[in-house]
Write an enzyme that holds these catalytic residues in place. Structure first.
Site, PDB file in Angstrom:
ATOM      1  N   SER A 138       0.856  -1.192   0.000  1.00 37.83           N
ATOM      2  CA  SER A 138       0.000   0.000   0.000  1.00 37.83           C
ATOM      3  C   SER A 138       0.888   1.236   0.000  1.00 37.83           C
ATOM      4  CB  SER A 138      -0.891   0.007   1.242  1.00 37.83           C
ATOM      5  OG  SER A 138      -1.488   1.280   1.444  1.00 37.83           O
ATOM      6  N   TYR A 151      -1.793  -0.540  10.342  1.00 37.87           N
ATOM      7  CA  TYR A 151      -1.910  -0.876   8.925  1.00 37.87           C
ATOM      8  C   TYR A 151      -0.622  -0.530   8.175  1.00 37.87           C
ATOM      9  CZ  TYR A 151      -3.730  -0.989   4.146  1.00 37.87           C
ATOM     10  OH  TYR A 151      -3.931  -1.264   2.815  1.00 37.87           O
TER      11      TYR A 151
END
Length: 254
Positions: A138, A151
């Site tokens: 990501s 995350y």
């Protein structure tokens, strides 16, 4: 181009979102697709669509964070030519507001889950003289994103694992890359917004969409197309790379 006929692709989290689009596209290009997902209904729907369209797909219910489950499942297959570590979860919180249980849950699925698949599939690829691995990282791994401590940690680990695997298995004819999407419109995103910003869904969707310089979120089909290229023989000279597919988020957000 991008013909996957004769190849077997295992896609974790293949029952929805990016995984669903990847499974559909890979099957269209000739691959036999193994859809690994915790939700048998979602996975079954995807496999049904693929098989009814002339492709080949099967459903395999498994918790990627459980290594024994992963091992038992993978040992059923004769070969895996392509592994896509797509399964993952998100979490909202800073370091001091993220409790241990949430941190561990993100780690167990996003990091340990990817490791578990790598640990079990790599020996099979070595035995079969090659393979391709694609990990889903990501943009949170490369830039600071507000309230995404756990995350971001997990996706940074995915990037590091990608480099390590790419280096260690060069002589085994195994390529390993990762992609770093920005925000992509999936059912997961809709649910995430509804859970964390109740009553502000429309406003938050527009705000998150506008955070990409291109002015919108990506589509799962756009992500799957890049995944197909990186897993195809046309990308045989590419390994150890991370690709930003982000509407300009990393380089143009000044």
């Amino acid at each position: 181009m991008f013909n996957l006929t004769g190849k077997t692709a295992l896609i974790t989290g293949g029952g929805s979102g990016i995984g669903k689009s990847a499974a559909t596209l890979f099957a269209k290009q000739g691959a036999e697709v193994l859809i690994l997902d915790l939700n048998p209904e979602n996975a079954g729907n995807v496999a049904g669509e693929i098989n009814s369209s002339g492709g080949k797909a099967s459903v395999h219910v498994c918790d990627v964070s459980d290594q024994q489950q992963v091992k038992t499942l993978v040992e059923q297959f004769e070969k895996i030519d392509i592994l896509i570590n797509n399964a993952g979860i998100a979490h909202v919180g800073k370091a001091h507001t993220t409790d241990e249980a949430d941190f561990d849950r993100v780690y167990n699925i996003n990091v340990k889950g990817a490791y578990n698949l790598l640990h079990v599939v790599l020996p099979m690829m070595i035995k079969n003289n090659g393979g391709v691995i694609l990990n889903l990282s990501s943009i949170a791994a490369v830039v600071g994103i507000t309230d995404r401590f756990a995350y971001s940690m997990s996706k940074g680990a995915v990037q590091a694992m990608t480099l390590s695997v790419a280096r260690d298995y060069l002589s085994s004819n195994i390529r390993c890359n990762c992609i770093c999407p920005a925000r992509v419109h999936t059912p997961f995103v809709d649910g995430f917004i509804a859970k964390n910003y109740p009553g502000q869904e429309k406003e938050m969707f527009e705000k998150l969409s506008a955070s990409q310089p291109i002015g919108r979120m990506g589509t799962t089909e756009e992500i799957a197309t890049l995944m197909l290229y990186l897993c195809s023989d046309e990308a045989s000279f590419i390994t150890g790379c991370d690709y930003h597919i982000d509407g300009g988020f990393v380089k143009l957000n000044n």
